[in-house]
Design a protein around this motif. Sequence first.
Motif, PDB file in Angstrom:
ATOM      1  N   LEU A  30      57.340 -21.983 -53.946  1.00 52.84           N
ATOM      2  CA  LEU A  30      55.592 -22.043 -52.837  1.00 52.84           C
ATOM      3  C   LEU A  30      54.488 -21.806 -53.329  1.00 52.84           C
ATOM      4  N   ASP A  31      53.871 -22.375 -53.678  1.00 52.08           N
ATOM      5  CA  ASP A  31      52.082 -22.060 -54.359  1.00 52.08           C
ATOM      6  C   ASP A  31      51.456 -23.170 -54.158  1.00 52.08           C
ATOM      7  N   SER A  32      50.828 -23.081 -53.002  1.00 53.08           N
ATOM      8  CA  SER A  32      49.125 -23.764 -52.864  1.00 53.08           C
ATOM      9  C   SER A  32      48.801 -25.181 -54.004  1.00 53.08           C
ATOM     10  N   ALA A 141      37.223  -4.879 -54.852  1.00 50.24           N
ATOM     11  CA  ALA A 141      38.218  -5.152 -53.693  1.00 50.24           C
ATOM     12  C   ALA A 141      39.746  -5.687 -54.102  1.00 50.24           C
ATOM     13  N   TYR A 142      39.686  -6.449 -55.293  1.00 48.38           N
ATOM     14  CA  TYR A 142      40.951  -6.854 -55.959  1.00 48.38           C
ATOM     15  C   TYR A 142      41.993  -5.314 -55.567  1.00 48.38           C
ATOM     16  N   GLY A 143      41.412  -4.007 -56.466  1.00 49.95           N
ATOM     17  CA  GLY A 143      42.314  -3.226 -56.589  1.00 49.95           C
ATOM     18  C   GLY A 143      43.262  -2.489 -54.779  1.00 49.95           C
ATOM     19  N   SER A 145      42.528  -4.259 -51.776  1.00 51.59           N
ATOM     20  CA  SER A 145      43.550  -5.691 -51.224  1.00 51.59           C
ATOM     21  C   SER A 145      45.051  -5.237 -51.507  1.00 51.59           C
ATOM     22  N   LYS A 146      45.049  -5.772 -52.991  1.00 54.17           N
ATOM     23  CA  LYS A 146      46.668  -4.650 -53.512  1.00 54.17           C
ATOM     24  C   LYS A 146      47.070  -3.412 -53.184  1.00 54.17           C
ATOM     25  N   LEU A 147      45.974  -2.284 -53.063  1.00 57.89           N
ATOM     26  CA  LEU A 147      46.552  -1.577 -52.532  1.00 57.89           C
ATOM     27  C   LEU A 147      47.138  -1.068 -50.597  1.00 57.89           C
TER      28      LEU A 147
END
Length: 323
Positions: A30-32, A141-143, A145-147
Amino acid sequence: MKILVTGGAGYIGSVLTAKLLDSGHEVIVLDSLVNGNFEAVDSRARFVSGDIADIGVLKSIFEENSGIDAVAHLAGFIEVSESVKDPEKYLNNNYEKPKVLISEMLSAGVKNIIFSSTAAVYGIPQTDLITEEHVTQPINAYGESKLKLEQYLDEQKVNGLNAVSLRFFNASGATANHGEMHNPETHLIPSLIKCIAEGKDAYVFGTDYGTKDGSALRDYVHVEDIADAHLLLLEKMKIGEKLESAYNIGSGTGFTVLEVVTTLEKVTGKKLSIKNAARREGDPAKLVASIERIKKLGWIPKRTNLEEIISTAWNWHSKNAVR
Ligand SMILES: NC(=O)c1ccc[n+]([C@@H]2O[C@H](COP(=O)([O-])OP(=O)(O)OC[C@H]3O[C@@H](n4cnc5c(N)ncnc54)[C@H](O)[C@@H]3O)[C@@H](O)[C@H]2O)c1
């Protein structure tokens, strides 16, 4: 096993998809295609074009493919600098949207998920080798969002979810058929290859770190080793083996930017035009994984030689015109 791979048209997802198929598993991707390439998806996989938060698409995937054993969730945005400029974009795509996927998988009775997390959850390292117990204080925000998604996955265990987060360090290298081509490219090895191909200057950000040559030190883990870790954990999840919530996936050693430059020049026989630049804000001197936890499960990185890693990347890029 039957595996749903989200983000299977991207760099790591396309390698994982091919490896799962080679090992006799069935794969639905599944990939957009927001960032991935359709041509990167192995033709033996069933490809569904759609967003991980599209409830209609998710319902039809789970209805039409009964007996999915696990989800390998790799879909996400990956650019640290973009996440600093637009944190909402990252919190939405990497944290809010996967919650829809998780809700739909649980409704369909699919309990197992392996999540592509990142070393960015740790923030600035306080030790030379980073273990999974290291404090998690992301600085972008990358880190974050993952946390947040890691924490959400843990919370969903009460609803029967069986989740493992894999914290990748610097994914690198290629297989004969799949390699790294992000746009824009922010990762060191493909960026340097691009500089060679386009005859452009390459910038070394920071030459006064406390490392052997003053440039930043990173842990490069071959993309095939990342795929192998998924295969191992999927088998263990299938038999219900008790697993930790998070595992580092790295090589356990580090190479400096200048070592990567020198090795790339050796592998390609071409000279890079290097320009020294100031440190980038938030770039730590060293980021190296402790991989003791995952080693106990029987995984070891097999492709840790920098020359080998760079050769596989160069070979792939040489055959696939740099865009
Ligand atoms: N490449 C690395 O060094 C690295 C390091 C740490 C963690 N990771 C994580 O591994 C995963 C894969 O990384 P990659 O380098 O292969 O990235 P990539 O950009 O090549 O692949 C990500 C894929 O996800 C798809 N995607 C993004 N948002 C989507 C959505 N909402 N719905 C459906 N598809 C969506 C994109 O189209 C793309 O094909 C990411 O989650 C990334 O955060 C990567």
